[in-house]
Enzyme design. Sequence first.
Site, PDB file in Angstrom:
ATOM      1  N   ASN A  68      -0.651   6.111   5.269  1.00  0.00           N
ATOM      2  CA  ASN A  68      -1.072   6.847   6.467  1.00  0.00           C
ATOM      3  C   ASN A  68      -1.283   8.354   6.264  1.00  0.00           C
ATOM      4  O   ASN A  68      -2.203   8.935   6.818  1.00  0.00           O
ATOM      5  CB  ASN A  68      -0.121   6.577   7.641  1.00  0.00           C
ATOM      6  N   GLU A 100      12.387   6.695   2.914  1.00  0.00           N
ATOM      7  CA  GLU A 100      11.941   7.045   4.269  1.00  0.00           C
ATOM      8  C   GLU A 100      11.126   5.868   4.762  1.00  0.00           C
ATOM      9  O   GLU A 100      10.069   5.568   4.207  1.00  0.00           O
ATOM     10  CB  GLU A 100      11.091   8.322   4.244  1.00  0.00           C
ATOM     11  N   CYS A 105       4.813   7.260  11.366  1.00  0.00           N
ATOM     12  CA  CYS A 105       6.162   6.670  11.320  1.00  0.00           C
ATOM     13  C   CYS A 105       6.993   7.105  12.514  1.00  0.00           C
ATOM     14  O   CYS A 105       7.804   6.351  13.015  1.00  0.00           O
ATOM     15  CB  CYS A 105       6.858   7.044  10.018  1.00  0.00           C
ATOM     16  N   GLU A 141      14.857  13.617   3.322  1.00  0.00           N
ATOM     17  CA  GLU A 141      13.641  14.206   2.775  1.00  0.00           C
ATOM     18  C   GLU A 141      13.432  15.537   3.510  1.00  0.00           C
ATOM     19  O   GLU A 141      13.772  15.661   4.676  1.00  0.00           O
ATOM     20  CB  GLU A 141      12.458  13.269   3.016  1.00  0.00           C
TER      21      GLU A 141
HETATM   22  P1  NAD Z   1       4.264  -0.194   2.366  1.00  0.00           P
HETATM   23  O1  NAD Z   1       5.735  -0.378   2.428  1.00  0.00           O
HETATM   24  O2  NAD Z   1       3.397  -1.383   2.459  1.00  0.00           O
HETATM   25  O3  NAD Z   1       3.843   0.547   0.993  1.00  0.00           O
HETATM   26  C1  NAD Z   1       4.392   1.793   0.594  1.00  0.00           C
HETATM   27  C2  NAD Z   1       4.114   2.006  -0.894  1.00  0.00           C
HETATM   28  O4  NAD Z   1       4.839   1.047  -1.668  1.00  0.00           O
HETATM   29  C3  NAD Z   1       2.652   1.815  -1.290  1.00  0.00           C
HETATM   30  O5  NAD Z   1       2.344   2.738  -2.323  1.00  0.00           O
HETATM   31  C4  NAD Z   1       2.612   0.385  -1.811  1.00  0.00           C
HETATM   32  O6  NAD Z   1       1.536   0.132  -2.682  1.00  0.00           O
HETATM   33  C5  NAD Z   1       3.949   0.294  -2.517  1.00  0.00           C
HETATM   34  N1  NAD Z   1       4.488  -1.072  -2.640  1.00  0.00           N
HETATM   35  C6  NAD Z   1       4.157  -2.178  -1.939  1.00  0.00           C
HETATM   36  N2  NAD Z   1       4.930  -3.220  -2.314  1.00  0.00           N
HETATM   37  C7  NAD Z   1       5.770  -2.750  -3.271  1.00  0.00           C
HETATM   38  C8  NAD Z   1       6.846  -3.317  -4.026  1.00  0.00           C
HETATM   39  N3  NAD Z   1       7.204  -4.578  -3.876  1.00  0.00           N
HETATM   40  N4  NAD Z   1       7.521  -2.526  -4.897  1.00  0.00           N
HETATM   41  C9  NAD Z   1       7.198  -1.219  -5.029  1.00  0.00           C
HETATM   42  N5  NAD Z   1       6.188  -0.636  -4.340  1.00  0.00           N
HETATM   43  C10 NAD Z   1       5.500  -1.385  -3.464  1.00  0.00           C
HETATM   44  O7  NAD Z   1       3.914   0.881   3.515  1.00  0.00           O
HETATM   45  P2  NAD Z   1       2.475   1.274   4.100  1.00  0.00           P
HETATM   46  O8  NAD Z   1       1.934   0.131   4.872  1.00  0.00           O
HETATM   47  O9  NAD Z   1       1.633   1.908   3.061  1.00  0.00           O
HETATM   48  O10 NAD Z   1       2.889   2.464   5.112  1.00  0.00           O
HETATM   49  C11 NAD Z   1       3.298   2.240   6.422  1.00  0.00           C
HETATM   50  C12 NAD Z   1       4.808   2.257   6.540  1.00  0.00           C
HETATM   51  O11 NAD Z   1       5.314   3.511   6.057  1.00  0.00           O
HETATM   52  C13 NAD Z   1       5.301   2.172   7.978  1.00  0.00           C
HETATM   53  O12 NAD Z   1       6.397   1.302   8.035  1.00  0.00           O
HETATM   54  C14 NAD Z   1       5.738   3.598   8.312  1.00  0.00           C
HETATM   55  O13 NAD Z   1       6.695   3.699   9.330  1.00  0.00           O
HETATM   56  C15 NAD Z   1       6.248   4.056   6.994  1.00  0.00           C
HETATM   57  N6  NAD Z   1       6.272   5.518   6.909  1.00  0.00           N
HETATM   58  C16 NAD Z   1       7.473   6.159   6.982  1.00  0.00           C
HETATM   59  C17 NAD Z   1       7.521   7.550   6.956  1.00  0.00           C
HETATM   60  C18 NAD Z   1       8.839   8.289   7.040  1.00  0.00           C
HETATM   61  O14 NAD Z   1       8.882   9.481   6.765  1.00  0.00           O
HETATM   62  N7  NAD Z   1       9.915   7.621   7.423  1.00  0.00           N
HETATM   63  C19 NAD Z   1       6.344   8.286   6.818  1.00  0.00           C
HETATM   64  C20 NAD Z   1       5.129   7.588   6.724  1.00  0.00           C
HETATM   65  C21 NAD Z   1       5.102   6.201   6.771  1.00  0.00           C
END
Ligand code: NAD
Length: 500
Positions: free
Chosen positions: A155, A252, A286, A464
């Site tokens: 995002n 996070e 998020c 963070e």
């Molecule tokens: P995601 O969990 O699908 O992926 C995050 C990252 O991890 C990507 O780079 C992805 O390719 C990688 N990944 C996927 N599977 C993996 C695995 N098994 N092992 C290691 N890496 C893996 O998240 P997304 O859909 O890209 O982002 C949306 C999510 O992120 C939402 O849940 C949102 O709330 C969260 N988010 C949190 C914050 C925060 O600061 N808390 C900020 C932004 C987004």
Amino acid sequence: MLNYRNFIDGDWRASAGPTVAVDDPSTGEVIGSIPDSGAAEVDSAVTAARRAFTEGPWARMTPGDRAQILRDLAASLESRFDELVDGLVADTGCSIRMCPMLQAGAPLANLRDFAEMAPLLEKPVSYPIQSAPGFGQWELHREPVGVVAGFIPYNFPLFIAVWKAAPALLAGNTVVLKPSPLTPYGVEAFAAAAKEIGLPDGVVNVVHGDREAGTSLVDHPGVDLVTFTGSTAVGKQVMSSAARTAKEVILEMGGKSPALVLPDANAELAVRGTLFSSMMHGGQACVATTRMLVPDSRYDEFLDLLERRANELVVGPAADYATDVGPVVSQAQREKIEKYVSAAVEGGARVIAGGDRPAGVPEGGHYVSPTVLADLGEDNVAAREEIFGPVLSVLRYSDVDDGVRMANDTEYGLASAVWSSDVERARGVAARLQSGLTWINDVAQADVARTPFAGKKQSGVGTELGPDGLFGYTKVKSLYTALDENLDARAYGAVGSGWE
Ligand code: NAD
């Protein structure tokens, strides 16, 4: 077409393996491809980062010198700001009214904010440890952890890459970044800036890919610290994999943040703020307050206003200045959101706005109408799970204690908002909310880089941002220096010690 390559040891490396297409969420057109990297590419990147950490100058430079390099990175990105914004609009689908500040400007400001924190890392750490008389002197030195693996969600790609890389680099670590396969542009731009300013080879590396690249990176024994931002489900897998080699972890993760409306709230402010929070960037933030808790006494009034305001929001392509709500990132994400809305309705929710695909938008784009769901039971799926789309769930409560209970009745604890005309009362309620970040009469505020993000419960592990976030990329070395060479004064030499 942007055919991305991995950035390893100071250079872009072609990959012979498979590739994954990248599309523009506003149109669905393919605009590039990334290598679907695996263990071999990850190993090259970690090896380069390890070499740069142990043999290169980076870890031995002063925090002040590294801070100057963060400023140089910001200047390099800023020198092609318009290009950066255009790339991020096409890559993320973030609307052009928000993108310059949110996706591009804020990361530049954050690089500079982190640079200002360099004095916090100057050695030795200054809190006094008073040794007992006759004993030596203690100093605490903050040292870098080593090789940091940063996982970036789709995002806010450049923003979150900076949240991880800036403190990690300032503290003297080297990094391997793994962007989302859906939005590779921002991290690529960061690597290009590193190349342009002559960052030493191997200090920043980027490996594109998805699951295989991600799991290989978490598992790699050469990684010392994993810093992950993404969904709670993947974060838990990452934490469990990192445990096999006892890596440090910072997570996070997701949220289902409440907007708790107190009976004396300003309706227009609370409704506009909550719609902005939950619909901005297609609801893919998020900290979006996607659960609005409204007192019985004002429920109908709030629903009328929510319906009116939600229907005024303009859905359209990200590059169009009229757009309030752009597309979501992918076709798969759109389908997931639609399934959530259907399940919520089957579970008893009433759609008071949206709930469909909007008309008058480019056919191939991934659009979802801003959707407001009312009359949800507390167990409704849309009241409990993170949807990550432009969907606001409205629930009613009886009294404020009940509202606080409902706000906290979630596995998440990322953010929350309290809306009230009585600020002191709102502060009292805010103190009872289990979230790392709480706003009173506002949303989406963060003096980022200086404001810590420390999601509670299943929203976060560690901190963070802010000084606490920076210190997460360091380990303290406790250094003892004896002040004399008198054997008689030692536990292993004193008369009667048994060791003499
Ligand atoms: P995601 O969990 O699908 O992926 C995050 C990252 O991890 C990507 O780079 C992805 O390719 C990688 N990944 C996927 N599977 C993996 C695995 N098994 N092992 C290691 N890496 C893996 O998240 P997304 O859909 O890209 O982002 C949306 C999510 O992120 C939402 O849940 C949102 O709330 C969260 N988010 C949190 C914050 C925060 O600061 N808390 C900020 C932004 C987004």
